[in-house]
Design a protein around this motif. Structure first.
Motif, PDB file in Angstrom:
ATOM      1  N   GLY A 187      70.561   9.906  -7.748  1.00  0.00           N
ATOM      2  CA  GLY A 187      70.487   9.613  -6.327  1.00  0.00           C
ATOM      3  C   GLY A 187      71.847   9.675  -5.667  1.00  0.00           C
ATOM      4  N   PRO A 188      71.917   9.348  -4.382  1.00  0.00           N
ATOM      5  CA  PRO A 188      73.186   9.368  -3.640  1.00  0.00           C
ATOM      6  C   PRO A 188      74.095   8.217  -4.057  1.00  0.00           C
ATOM      7  CG  PRO A 188      71.427   8.499  -2.275  1.00  0.00           C
ATOM      8  CD  PRO A 188      70.773   8.982  -3.537  1.00  0.00           C
ATOM      9  N   PRO A 189      75.312   8.166  -3.515  1.00  0.00           N
ATOM     10  CA  PRO A 189      76.255   7.086  -3.891  1.00  0.00           C
ATOM     11  C   PRO A 189      75.742   5.686  -3.622  1.00  0.00           C
ATOM     12  CG  PRO A 189      77.423   8.866  -2.781  1.00  0.00           C
ATOM     13  CD  PRO A 189      75.954   9.179  -2.650  1.00  0.00           C
ATOM     14  N   THR A 190      74.761   5.527  -2.740  1.00  0.00           N
ATOM     15  CA  THR A 190      74.245   4.186  -2.430  1.00  0.00           C
ATOM     16  C   THR A 190      73.122   3.758  -3.378  1.00  0.00           C
ATOM     17  OG1 THR A 190      72.779   5.226  -0.798  1.00  0.00           O
ATOM     18  CG2 THR A 190      74.861   4.287   0.006  1.00  0.00           C
ATOM     19  N   THR A 191      72.915   4.502  -4.463  1.00  0.00           N
ATOM     20  CA  THR A 191      71.872   4.169  -5.432  1.00  0.00           C
ATOM     21  C   THR A 191      72.149   2.831  -6.113  1.00  0.00           C
ATOM     22  OG1 THR A 191      71.285   6.478  -5.881  1.00  0.00           O
ATOM     23  CG2 THR A 191      70.825   4.888  -7.631  1.00  0.00           C
ATOM     24  N   GLU A 192      71.095   2.057  -6.308  1.00  0.00           N
ATOM     25  CA  GLU A 192      71.165   0.792  -7.044  1.00  0.00           C
ATOM     26  C   GLU A 192      69.958   0.696  -7.983  1.00  0.00           C
ATOM     27  OE1 GLU A 192      71.544  -2.614  -4.479  1.00  0.00           O
ATOM     28  OE2 GLU A 192      72.551  -1.425  -2.925  1.00  0.00           O
ATOM     29  N   PHE A 193      70.110  -0.045  -9.071  1.00  0.00           N
ATOM     30  CA  PHE A 193      68.964  -0.350  -9.923  1.00  0.00           C
ATOM     31  C   PHE A 193      69.177  -1.704 -10.588  1.00  0.00           C
ATOM     32  CE2 PHE A 193      71.750   1.777 -13.040  1.00  0.00           C
ATOM     33  CZ  PHE A 193      71.630   0.956 -14.156  1.00  0.00           C
ATOM     34  N   SER A 194      68.054  -2.301 -11.033  1.00  0.00           N
ATOM     35  CA  SER A 194      68.099  -3.589 -11.709  1.00  0.00           C
ATOM     36  C   SER A 194      67.212  -3.548 -12.942  1.00  0.00           C
ATOM     37  CB  SER A 194      67.606  -4.719 -10.788  1.00  0.00           C
ATOM     38  OG  SER A 194      68.401  -4.847  -9.631  1.00  0.00           O
ATOM     39  N   ILE A 195      67.677  -4.206 -13.999  1.00  0.00           N
ATOM     40  CA  ILE A 195      66.874  -4.433 -15.200  1.00  0.00           C
ATOM     41  C   ILE A 195      66.675  -5.941 -15.301  1.00  0.00           C
ATOM     42  CG2 ILE A 195      66.726  -4.180 -17.707  1.00  0.00           C
ATOM     43  CD1 ILE A 195      68.624  -1.781 -17.451  1.00  0.00           C
ATOM     44  N   CYS A 196      65.425  -6.381 -15.262  1.00  0.00           N
ATOM     45  CA  CYS A 196      65.136  -7.808 -15.143  1.00  0.00           C
ATOM     46  C   CYS A 196      64.229  -8.286 -16.269  1.00  0.00           C
ATOM     47  CB  CYS A 196      64.454  -8.099 -13.803  1.00  0.00           C
ATOM     48  SG  CYS A 196      65.396  -7.553 -12.358  1.00  0.00           S
ATOM     49  N   PHE A 197      64.494  -9.487 -16.753  1.00  0.00           N
ATOM     50  CA  PHE A 197      63.671 -10.132 -17.777  1.00  0.00           C
ATOM     51  C   PHE A 197      62.980 -11.328 -17.135  1.00  0.00           C
ATOM     52  CE2 PHE A 197      66.828  -7.713 -20.014  1.00  0.00           C
ATOM     53  CZ  PHE A 197      66.130  -7.162 -21.080  1.00  0.00           C
ATOM     54  N   GLN A 198      61.665 -11.365 -17.304  1.00  0.00           N
ATOM     55  CA  GLN A 198      60.842 -12.286 -16.543  1.00  0.00           C
ATOM     56  C   GLN A 198      60.233 -13.369 -17.423  1.00  0.00           C
ATOM     57  OE1 GLN A 198      57.909 -10.134 -14.310  1.00  0.00           O
ATOM     58  NE2 GLN A 198      57.602 -11.777 -12.847  1.00  0.00           N
ATOM     59  N   CYS A 199      60.236 -14.605 -16.924  1.00  0.00           N
ATOM     60  CA  CYS A 199      59.648 -15.739 -17.630  1.00  0.00           C
ATOM     61  C   CYS A 199      58.131 -15.680 -17.521  1.00  0.00           C
ATOM     62  CB  CYS A 199      60.169 -17.048 -17.042  1.00  0.00           C
ATOM     63  SG  CYS A 199      59.475 -18.525 -17.802  1.00  0.00           S
ATOM     64  N   ASN A 200      57.461 -15.801 -18.670  1.00  0.00           N
ATOM     65  CA  ASN A 200      55.996 -15.719 -18.669  1.00  0.00           C
ATOM     66  C   ASN A 200      55.347 -16.874 -17.930  1.00  0.00           C
ATOM     67  OD1 ASN A 200      56.238 -13.492 -20.419  1.00  0.00           O
ATOM     68  ND2 ASN A 200      56.340 -14.842 -22.178  1.00  0.00           N
ATOM     69  N   ASP A 201      55.946 -18.042 -18.017  1.00  0.00           N
ATOM     70  CA  ASP A 201      55.312 -19.244 -17.478  1.00  0.00           C
ATOM     71  C   ASP A 201      55.451 -19.351 -15.965  1.00  0.00           C
ATOM     72  OD1 ASP A 201      54.680 -20.026 -20.110  1.00  0.00           O
ATOM     73  OD2 ASP A 201      56.690 -20.866 -20.356  1.00  0.00           O
ATOM     74  N   THR A 202      56.630 -19.010 -15.448  1.00  0.00           N
ATOM     75  CA  THR A 202      56.898 -19.203 -14.021  1.00  0.00           C
ATOM     76  C   THR A 202      56.903 -17.914 -13.218  1.00  0.00           C
ATOM     77  OG1 THR A 202      59.300 -19.008 -14.316  1.00  0.00           O
ATOM     78  CG2 THR A 202      58.326 -21.196 -14.603  1.00  0.00           C
ATOM     79  N   GLY A 203      57.084 -16.773 -13.901  1.00  0.00           N
ATOM     80  CA  GLY A 203      57.200 -15.503 -13.188  1.00  0.00           C
ATOM     81  C   GLY A 203      58.581 -15.242 -12.635  1.00  0.00           C
ATOM     82  N   ARG A 204      59.522 -16.182 -12.837  1.00  0.00           N
ATOM     83  CA  ARG A 204      60.871 -16.001 -12.305  1.00  0.00           C
ATOM     84  C   ARG A 204      61.725 -15.148 -13.243  1.00  0.00           C
ATOM     85  NH1 ARG A 204      60.549 -21.607 -11.636  1.00  0.00           N
ATOM     86  NH2 ARG A 204      62.306 -21.929 -13.042  1.00  0.00           N
TER      87      ARG A 204
END
Length: 316
Positions: A187-204
């Motif tokens: 993508g262009p220079p303003t591209t961003e991405f995230s890798i996230c690990f989620q709690c099963n109990d709370t969804g956070r």
């Protein structure tokens, strides 16, 4: 031809299901999905317990298996169990989903969430270690290994838009678990991405690993009880090892007190667990409106010692 592979975290016994989703190229020839014990055929012979091949030119889906010394066998070419359904329900340029449930005597195969048919196995496939997809797809966007019996785990979690990839496993990450991913961000220079690990109990989110190419920053943060992210919780120290359009491999290790993170064979940083106790079995990857993020391979490991393996498993 694209090739994508995933190493499962645990066995795939009766009552489990494997789900692979992606997007078909505009002018496809074939897309195949293999459930196998070895993707490299090194040290031991490769057994393909189930091969599903969607053939667009012939308009059908073929099922078969491969055993060392015996070759391909049990080839089945039959119409969709749904009498009104097409023999190959996959549509060029559209998203697709293969769902394979492991029953006592057979695999039950669903295509695009509709029952397609079954495939009987000679002996119970206890050593499914890898799932491999190859052929004319643009990218794989989902890989789930779920337990359906006796209890559904993990439960479905709500998700925001712009999900580029997601995966979950049938048990929580134990200490010593490593998740390794080969990825590419375009993508262009303003591209961003995230890798996230989620709690099963709370969804956070227990960890949000966010890469911003415009600011050349890598931030680590977590989601508070009110589901917000606070700048006071962010950590941004460290180098910027990512290049737009270049493949990288990243590994996240679950330690006693923190995530250990390595990129391209080099230790990158750690991130202390913000809360305890928690249970993680789900990861989700996001991108912004201009970015294009793809996961090329995914590996789950559960051995020790941890730190040396995190670095080793992040080598491309």
């Amino acid at each position: 031809m694209n090739i994508w592979k995933a190493k499962v975290l645990t066995e795939v016994p009766f009552g489990h299901v494997l789900i692979v989703s992606g997007k078909v190229k505009p002018h496809p020839n074939k897309i195949s999905l293999d459930l196998t014990d070895n993707v490299n055929a090194e040290n031991e012979s490769e057994t393909v317990f189930l091969k599903i091949e969607a053939n667009f030119r012939e308009g059908q889906i073929i099922r078969s298996m491969f055993q060392p010394g015996e070759g391909w066998k049990q080839e089945e070419i039959s119409k969709n169990w749904k009498c009104d359904g097409p023999k190959n329900p996959l549509v060029p340029g559209q998203c697709f989903t293969f769902r394979v449930a492991v029953l006592q005597r057979c695999f039950e195969i669903y295509v695009n969430d509709q029952l397609y048919g079954s495939f009987e196995f000679v002996k119970f496939p206890k050593q499914i270690n890898f799932v491999r997809a190859y052929g004319d797809f643009e990218k794989i966007t989902q890989f789930h290994h779920r337990m359906l019996f006796p209890l559904v785990f993990p439960r479905s979690l709500m998700c925001v838009d712009r999900v580029a990839f997601q995966s979950d496993v049938p048990r929580r990450y134990e200490t010593g678990t490593v998740v390794a991913m080969e990825c590419i961000a375009k993508g262009p220079p303003t591209t961003e991405f995230s890798i996230c690990f989620q709690c099963n109990d709370t969804g956070r989110m227990i960890l949000k690993f966010h890469v911003n190419f415009d600011k050349t920053t890598v931030s680590r943060s977590y989601q508070r009880e009110d589901n917000s992210f606070a700048s006071d919780d962010e950590e941004t120290e460290g180098e910027f090892p990512f290049v737009r359009g270049k493949l990288f491999k990243i590994a996240f290790g679950i330690g006693d007190r923190s995530f250990l993170i390595a990129v391209n064979g080099q230790y990158f940083t750690y991130y202390n667990f913000p809360v305890r106790p928690f249970s993680i079995s789900t990861l989700k990857c996001f991108t912004n409106d201009v970015g294009d993020f793809a996961v090329r391979s995914l590996e789950y490991h559960s051995d020790s010692p941890l730190l040396s393996r995190v670095e080793k498993l992040s080598i491309i």
